[in-house]
Structure formats: structure tokens, C-alpha cells
Write a protein that holds these residues in place. Structure first.
Motif, PDB file in Angstrom:
ATOM      1  N   UNK A 108       0.826  -1.213   0.000  1.00  0.00           N
ATOM      2  CA  UNK A 108       0.000   0.000   0.000  1.00  0.00           C
ATOM      3  C   UNK A 108       0.857   1.259   0.000  1.00  0.00           C
ATOM      4  N   UNK A 109       1.974   1.215   0.727  1.00  0.00           N
ATOM      5  CA  UNK A 109       2.866   2.375   0.765  1.00  0.00           C
ATOM      6  C   UNK A 109       3.449   2.654  -0.610  1.00  0.00           C
ATOM      7  N   UNK A 110       3.824   1.587  -1.313  1.00  0.00           N
ATOM      8  CA  UNK A 110       4.362   1.761  -2.669  1.00  0.00           C
ATOM      9  C   UNK A 110       3.286   2.305  -3.608  1.00  0.00           C
ATOM     10  N   UNK A 111       2.059   1.819  -3.435  1.00  0.00           N
ATOM     11  CA  UNK A 111       0.950   2.298  -4.272  1.00  0.00           C
ATOM     12  C   UNK A 111       0.650   3.765  -3.996  1.00  0.00           C
ATOM     13  N   UNK A 112       0.746   4.170  -2.733  1.00  0.00           N
ATOM     14  CA  UNK A 112       0.522   5.580  -2.387  1.00  0.00           C
ATOM     15  C   UNK A 112       1.570   6.478  -3.041  1.00  0.00           C
ATOM     16  N   UNK A 113       2.806   6.001  -3.074  1.00  0.00           N
ATOM     17  CA  UNK A 113       3.866   6.787  -3.708  1.00  0.00           C
ATOM     18  C   UNK A 113       3.621   6.952  -5.204  1.00  0.00           C
ATOM     19  N   UNK A 114       2.967   5.945  -5.809  1.00  0.00           N
ATOM     20  CA  UNK A 114       2.644   6.011  -7.235  1.00  0.00           C
ATOM     21  C   UNK A 114       1.351   6.770  -7.508  1.00  0.00           C
ATOM     22  N   UNK A 115       0.679   7.229  -6.437  1.00  0.00           N
ATOM     23  CA  UNK A 115      -0.542   8.010  -6.600  1.00  0.00           C
ATOM     24  C   UNK A 115      -1.789   7.190  -6.842  1.00  0.00           C
ATOM     25  N   UNK A 116      -1.774   5.919  -6.446  1.00  0.00           N
ATOM     26  CA  UNK A 116      -2.943   5.051  -6.656  1.00  0.00           C
ATOM     27  C   UNK A 116      -4.068   5.443  -5.706  1.00  0.00           C
ATOM     28  N   UNK A 117      -5.300   5.400  -6.206  1.00  0.00           N
ATOM     29  CA  UNK A 117      -6.450   5.710  -5.360  1.00  0.00           C
ATOM     30  C   UNK A 117      -6.935   4.451  -4.652  1.00  0.00           C
ATOM     31  N   UNK A 118      -7.994   4.599  -3.852  1.00  0.00           N
ATOM     32  CA  UNK A 118      -8.484   3.471  -3.046  1.00  0.00           C
ATOM     33  C   UNK A 118      -8.914   2.304  -3.915  1.00  0.00           C
ATOM     34  N   UNK A 119      -9.639   2.587  -4.997  1.00  0.00           N
ATOM     35  CA  UNK A 119     -10.169   1.507  -5.828  1.00  0.00           C
ATOM     36  C   UNK A 119      -9.050   0.766  -6.565  1.00  0.00           C
ATOM     37  N   UNK A 120      -8.042   1.479  -6.981  1.00  0.00           N
ATOM     38  CA  UNK A 120      -6.908   0.817  -7.632  1.00  0.00           C
ATOM     39  C   UNK A 120      -6.184  -0.103  -6.664  1.00  0.00           C
ATOM     40  N   UNK A 121      -5.980   0.382  -5.451  1.00  0.00           N
ATOM     41  CA  UNK A 121      -5.323  -0.455  -4.438  1.00  0.00           C
ATOM     42  C   UNK A 121      -6.173  -1.666  -4.093  1.00  0.00           C
ATOM     43  N   UNK A 122      -7.500  -1.472  -4.068  1.00  0.00           N
ATOM     44  CA  UNK A 122      -8.396  -2.584  -3.764  1.00  0.00           C
ATOM     45  C   UNK A 122      -8.347  -3.651  -4.858  1.00  0.00           C
ATOM     46  N   UNK A 123      -8.372  -3.220  -6.114  1.00  0.00           N
ATOM     47  CA  UNK A 123      -8.415  -4.155  -7.237  1.00  0.00           C
ATOM     48  C   UNK A 123      -7.093  -4.876  -7.462  1.00  0.00           C
ATOM     49  N   UNK A 124      -5.990  -4.150  -7.315  1.00  0.00           N
ATOM     50  CA  UNK A 124      -4.702  -4.716  -7.709  1.00  0.00           C
ATOM     51  C   UNK A 124      -3.835  -5.191  -6.538  1.00  0.00           C
ATOM     52  N   UNK A 125      -4.223  -4.834  -5.319  1.00  0.00           N
ATOM     53  CA  UNK A 125      -3.454  -5.295  -4.154  1.00  0.00           C
ATOM     54  C   UNK A 125      -4.324  -6.128  -3.221  1.00  0.00           C
ATOM     55  N   UNK A 126      -5.427  -5.537  -2.749  1.00  0.00           N
ATOM     56  CA  UNK A 126      -6.237  -6.207  -1.733  1.00  0.00           C
ATOM     57  C   UNK A 126      -6.856  -7.501  -2.246  1.00  0.00           C
ATOM     58  N   UNK A 127      -7.582  -7.421  -3.366  1.00  0.00           N
ATOM     59  CA  UNK A 127      -8.266  -8.615  -3.871  1.00  0.00           C
ATOM     60  C   UNK A 127      -7.314  -9.769  -4.182  1.00  0.00           C
ATOM     61  N   UNK A 128      -6.208  -9.530  -4.901  1.00  0.00           N
ATOM     62  CA  UNK A 128      -5.283 -10.661  -5.136  1.00  0.00           C
ATOM     63  C   UNK A 128      -4.709 -11.255  -3.848  1.00  0.00           C
ATOM     64  N   UNK A 129      -4.482 -10.404  -2.849  1.00  0.00           N
ATOM     65  CA  UNK A 129      -3.881 -10.888  -1.608  1.00  0.00           C
ATOM     66  C   UNK A 129      -4.853 -11.709  -0.756  1.00  0.00           C
ATOM     67  N   UNK A 130      -6.142 -11.401  -0.835  1.00  0.00           N
ATOM     68  CA  UNK A 130      -7.123 -12.117  -0.008  1.00  0.00           C
ATOM     69  C   UNK A 130      -7.931 -13.109  -0.841  1.00  0.00           C
ATOM     70  N   UNK A 131      -7.464 -13.405  -2.042  1.00  0.00           N
ATOM     71  CA  UNK A 131      -8.214 -14.228  -2.987  1.00  0.00           C
ATOM     72  C   UNK A 131      -8.578 -15.594  -2.419  1.00  0.00           C
ATOM     73  N   UNK A 132      -7.627 -16.270  -1.810  1.00  0.00           N
ATOM     74  CA  UNK A 132      -7.876 -17.622  -1.296  1.00  0.00           C
ATOM     75  C   UNK A 132      -8.905 -17.608  -0.159  1.00  0.00           C
ATOM     76  N   UNK A 133      -8.790 -16.631   0.717  1.00  0.00           N
ATOM     77  CA  UNK A 133      -9.755 -16.519   1.811  1.00  0.00           C
ATOM     78  C   UNK A 133     -11.138 -16.194   1.259  1.00  0.00           C
TER      79      UNK A 133
END
Length: 235
Positions: A125-150
């Protein structure tokens, strides 16, 4: 056959809100201050500790056609002219059962999502913030892949739980109106205990188990097949 159709209807209408709303609550709690997280976790999870009898009693009082809290509130506020027959007309009967089920069980899925979110690497998330990613981008490309199995586990368990709908339908609508909320589990219980048809009831239970197995296996296969295709495309 009617009971199987009713069960499939409930699975279809209940699984999306049970997964999506619980994920939404988990995301909200994940962004709260650390001091407030335990309080709100307890508030949202406490309903899961209540018995189905108590839950049904609460929602019978809320959705009662004559003198129920919801009808009284809507009529007195001028939003309704006549009370709605929540428990004896469709689609209101399914809506009543759905609301009761979501309120009752959503805390369990929420806790699983919270635990999954806690395991996501914060540096992503810190790296995404530095790149200027918004909440939805972080959710789609970081959060969802990371919690996919759960998330897949939660979907499968929610489907199984919805297939086993019994208490809410039995106690809130008694399977009505015109057996439109009579589920397969209720049908099996009546066949075995009321009609003493043990062979037919056992066959229905086996059929129910096979259907649940096929649906969950299909979900698992589609989810991992899609992931394998993505990995191949990356290579």
C-alpha cells in the motif's frame, strides 16, 4: 422439486450480499483507528452468537404484518398507506428471511475477511501511495489478489450454509406463502420425521449433498482455472 428450487433461489439471493457486505464492513473496520477496531468487531460479530430462535423472534416482531415495527414506522411516517404483508406475500417473504440471515451471520464472514486483510503486506500500500494510486486501484490490484484464497473459502462456505437454510424459514415464514420458502432441508425433515419415509428422506439428503459438492467443486475449479490462465499469460 419445489423445495430444491426454493433452496437454489435462496442461495442465489443470499450469497452475494453475505460476501460483499461482509467484505465492505471488513474494509471499513480495517481503516478505523486501532483503538476503535475491537469495539466495532464486537458490535458486528455479536449477532452471530445469538441462536436462530432468538433471531427469528426479533425479525418476526420487526416484520409482523399487524403491529410490526417496520409497518408501524412506515405507515406512521406516511411512506405507506397500507401495511405490507412481509411474511405472507412474495417477494417480501424472501426479503424478510434474507435480511434476517444477513444480519445474523454476516459477522462470521467479516471476521475472516478482517484476518485476511491483516495479513496483507502494508509495504504494498505504501508503494501504491507513492505512485498516486487511489483506493479503488489499491483494492483491485493489491487487496483482492492478496485475499483471494480466503475470499474463495468464504464463498464456498457461504454457499454451503445457504443450502442448509432451515431455522429462519421454519420460524419466520413457516415455509409459506404456499410453500414458496420451504427449503430442501425442511422437506427432508418432514419426509423423515412427519411422514416416516426414511428411504426417500435419505435419498433426498444424498441428492442435496451431491448438488452442494458439484456447486462448490465448480466454484473451486473456475476460480483456480482462471488464476492458472492468468499465470500462463504472464509467462
Amino acid at each position: 422439486m419445489t423445495a430444491l428450487k426454493n433452496t437454489l433461489v435462496f442461495v442465489f439471493i443470499s450469497v452475494p450480499p453475505l460476501v460483499i457486505v461482509s467484505l465492505g464492513l471488513a474494509l471499513v473496520l480495517d481503516n478505523l483507528p486501532e483503538k476503535l477496531k475491537p469495539l466495532f468487531r464486537t458490535i458486528y460479530f455479536v449477532s452471530y452468537s445469538i441462536s436462530v430462535t432468538a433471531v427469528s423472534a426479533i425479525f418476526l416482531w420487526l416484520f409482523n404484518e399487524n403491529g410490526g415495527f417496520i409497518n408501524n414506522t412506515l405507515v406512521s411516517s406516511g411512506l405507506l398507506i397500507e401495511p405490507i404483508n412481509w411474511l405472507s406475500e412474495q417477494p417480501y417473504a424472501w426479503l424478510s428471511i434474507l435480511v434476517a440471515t444477513v444480519w445474523w451471520t454476516i459477522g462470521f464472514n467479516m471476521m475472516l475477511f478482517i484476518n485476511a486483510l491483516d495479513d496483507v503486506d502494508g509495504s504494498l500500500y505504501e508503494a501504491a501511495d507513492l505512485d498516486g494510486a487511489n483506493f479503488f486501484s489499491k483494492f483491485l490490484f493489491i487487496t483482492l489478489p492478496q485475499i483471494r484464497n480466503v475470499a474463495l473459502f468464504i464463498v464456498i462456505m457461504t454457499v454451503i450454509a445457504s443450502f442448509n437454510l432451515y431455522g429462519q424459514s421454519r420460524l419466520i415464514t413457516t415455509g409459506g406463502p404456499q410453500q414458496s420458502t420451504t427449503t430442501l432441508t425442511m422437506n427432508i425433515q418432514e419426509t423423515v420425521l412427519s411422514m416416516n419415509q426414511l428411504g426417500i428422506g435419505s435419498s433426498m439428503a444424498v441428492l442435496m449433498g451431491i448438488i452442494m459438492l458439484l456447486i462448490t467443486a465448480g466454484q473451486y475449479f473456475l476460480a483456480y482455472k482462471k488464476n492458472d490462465l492468468k499465470e500462463v499469460n504472464k509467462k
